[in-house]
Motif scaffolding. Structure first.
Motif, PDB file in Angstrom:
ATOM      1  N   PRO C  16       0.717  -1.132  -0.205  1.00 26.56           N
ATOM      2  CA  PRO C  16      -0.183   0.056  -0.073  1.00 26.56           C
ATOM      3  C   PRO C  16       0.757   1.176   0.091  1.00 26.56           C
ATOM      4  CG  PRO C  16       0.096  -0.927   2.060  1.00 26.56           C
ATOM      5  CD  PRO C  16       0.748  -1.982   1.529  1.00 26.56           C
ATOM      6  N   ALA C  17       2.430   1.131  -0.212  1.00 23.44           N
ATOM      7  CA  ALA C  17       2.829   2.359  -0.139  1.00 23.44           C
ATOM      8  C   ALA C  17       4.437   1.970  -1.036  1.00 23.44           C
ATOM      9  CB  ALA C  17       3.343   2.839   1.356  1.00 23.44           C
ATOM     10  N   LYS C  18       5.359   2.913  -1.034  1.00 22.11           N
ATOM     11  CA  LYS C  18       6.398   2.754  -1.505  1.00 22.11           C
ATOM     12  C   LYS C  18       7.428   2.032  -0.497  1.00 22.11           C
ATOM     13  CE  LYS C  18       9.549   5.076  -4.655  1.00 22.11           C
ATOM     14  NZ  LYS C  18       9.629   4.253  -5.763  1.00 22.11           N
ATOM     15  N   PHE C  19       7.292   0.614  -0.502  1.00 24.10           N
ATOM     16  CA  PHE C  19       8.088  -0.326   0.253  1.00 24.10           C
ATOM     17  C   PHE C  19       7.991  -1.745  -0.161  1.00 24.10           C
ATOM     18  CE2 PHE C  19       4.412  -0.396   2.877  1.00 24.10           C
ATOM     19  CZ  PHE C  19       4.028  -1.618   3.033  1.00 24.10           C
ATOM     20  N   SER C  20       8.783  -2.539   0.367  1.00 24.45           N
ATOM     21  CA  SER C  20       8.739  -4.028  -0.262  1.00 24.45           C
ATOM     22  C   SER C  20       8.353  -4.843   0.829  1.00 24.45           C
ATOM     23  CB  SER C  20      10.379  -4.417  -0.676  1.00 24.45           C
ATOM     24  OG  SER C  20      10.876  -3.572  -1.481  1.00 24.45           O
ATOM     25  N   HIS C  21       7.710  -6.071   0.227  1.00 21.29           N
ATOM     26  CA  HIS C  21       7.089  -7.118   1.306  1.00 21.29           C
ATOM     27  C   HIS C  21       8.513  -7.898   1.847  1.00 21.29           C
ATOM     28  CE1 HIS C  21       2.905  -7.060   0.790  1.00 21.29           C
ATOM     29  NE2 HIS C  21       3.060  -6.769  -0.543  1.00 21.29           N
ATOM     30  N   GLY C  22       9.656  -7.636   1.094  1.00 18.87           N
ATOM     31  CA  GLY C  22      10.653  -8.361   1.915  1.00 18.87           C
ATOM     32  C   GLY C  22      12.025  -7.928   0.941  1.00 18.87           C
ATOM     33  N   VAL C  23      13.048  -7.773   1.577  1.00 20.47           N
ATOM     34  CA  VAL C  23      14.141  -7.276   1.024  1.00 20.47           C
ATOM     35  C   VAL C  23      15.374  -8.542   1.631  1.00 20.47           C
ATOM     36  CG1 VAL C  23      13.887  -4.857   0.451  1.00 20.47           C
ATOM     37  CG2 VAL C  23      14.814  -5.721   2.739  1.00 20.47           C
ATOM     38  N   VAL C  31      11.673  -9.685   6.069  1.00 21.10           N
ATOM     39  CA  VAL C  31      10.283  -9.610   5.843  1.00 21.10           C
ATOM     40  C   VAL C  31       9.495  -8.454   6.519  1.00 21.10           C
ATOM     41  CG1 VAL C  31       8.170 -11.319   5.900  1.00 21.10           C
ATOM     42  CG2 VAL C  31      10.537 -12.515   5.422  1.00 21.10           C
ATOM     43  N   ALA C  32       8.871  -7.783   5.663  1.00 19.26           N
ATOM     44  CA  ALA C  32       8.005  -6.757   6.015  1.00 19.26           C
ATOM     45  C   ALA C  32       6.847  -7.340   6.950  1.00 19.26           C
ATOM     46  CB  ALA C  32       7.608  -5.742   4.994  1.00 19.26           C
ATOM     47  N   GLY C  33       6.222  -6.751   7.780  1.00 14.09           N
ATOM     48  CA  GLY C  33       5.062  -7.089   8.577  1.00 14.09           C
ATOM     49  C   GLY C  33       3.901  -7.701   7.397  1.00 14.09           C
TER      50      GLY C  33
END
Lengths: 134, 134, 134
Positions: C16-23, C31-33
């Motif tokens: 929902p914004a400028k970020f990644s699910h994981g990097v 792993v992102a939330g």
């Protein structure tokens, strides 16, 4: 033996306890929880950039970035951004500010977690970050 | 291939689920969320060190330290300390205890984030930590 | 220079914004939330797997696992799992589902922290994870 180094940008108020605004050891850089305080002014208590989410979010980004820069890193090295909000109703506006702030980065900056917690009175947002240098 | 090792000090109660109190892999050591439970006693349920913030905070520090030690690390290797409090009114007292606890370290121990969340009844503080060994 | 790579499994809705699910960068994978949204379906808003803690927890595990797999990792590489619940009353049931989910792993998967926070309406659980590859 790799040394752990404390990172303290000159713009930052002294931490309210015995910890660092950021630390780096080897290629790992950890940014402590930052809030929207204006750059430190001698003899003045920490002062939020303003009462609005926008003012505090932009100042918080600037405070995180100052630590990254001082530690030799940039947003592009950030692996995880944790955003702490006090109000689920702020999510959409925060995302708008966030997207705008990062719009020129070609790779989305990092993984992210947003959680809704309490913060000291007057503070609406806190951000911490983990970076891995290349 | 680097092995991941579970870290379980003898002072610790068995985790209430299938996870470890700490894990180490290569030079990274992660301490799970610790609370102020007294050293494990056989046949006894986990018991907080006492009802006060001071008792629980000091016990929580001891519990984090036991895991660091067991994993071959010390407070000096810690990059990030996350403090979870249940009451923003506890912040000043926690900082006092914190500063006193770390007063003999020459380098401030680490970055820190404090957030205000819920915890199980009777628990006032939880701390987790990320260490990078030298 | 090690590259940072965004990890976006095909099962995932666009962030929902400028970020990644994981990097992933080098041997670190973040792993992102993740929450209990069903696999992405074109033209459909993100939909939770169901209203119950069980449905959402199992879907959240699947969503974390998809990112680990896409990034070349597995649960066994995970160092830290952060579980965010909205209700302290959900702890026992979450642990039950958790233990069942991980019962076949010989080594307990990782350190863990559970905190009780707010989440957007309808969501009961969020999980993020840090992995170190071998």
């Amino acid at each position: 033996m790799t040394e752990k180094t404390a990172i303290t940008p000159s713009t930052h108020t002294a931490p309210p306890a015995k910890f660092s605004h950021g630390v780096r050891k080897g290629n790992i850089l950890q940014v402590a929880g930052q809030v929207g305080f204006l750059p430190a002014a001698e003899g003045q208590a920490p002062t939020p950039a303003g009462p609005t989410l926008r003012e505090q979010t932009l100042q918080t980004f600037a405070n995180v970035e100052a630590i990254l820069t001082e530690g030799g890193a940039s947003w592009d090295d950030v692996m995880m951004i944790r955003v702490y909000l006090t109000d689920t109703g702020h999510f959409a506006e925060m995302n708008e500010i966030y997207n705008e702030y990062f719009k020129d980065l070609t790779v989305a900056p990092a993984a992210r977690t947003t959680v809704y917690v309490g913060l000291p009175a007057g503070l609406l947002i806190e951000i911490d970050a983990l970076a891995v240098l290349g």
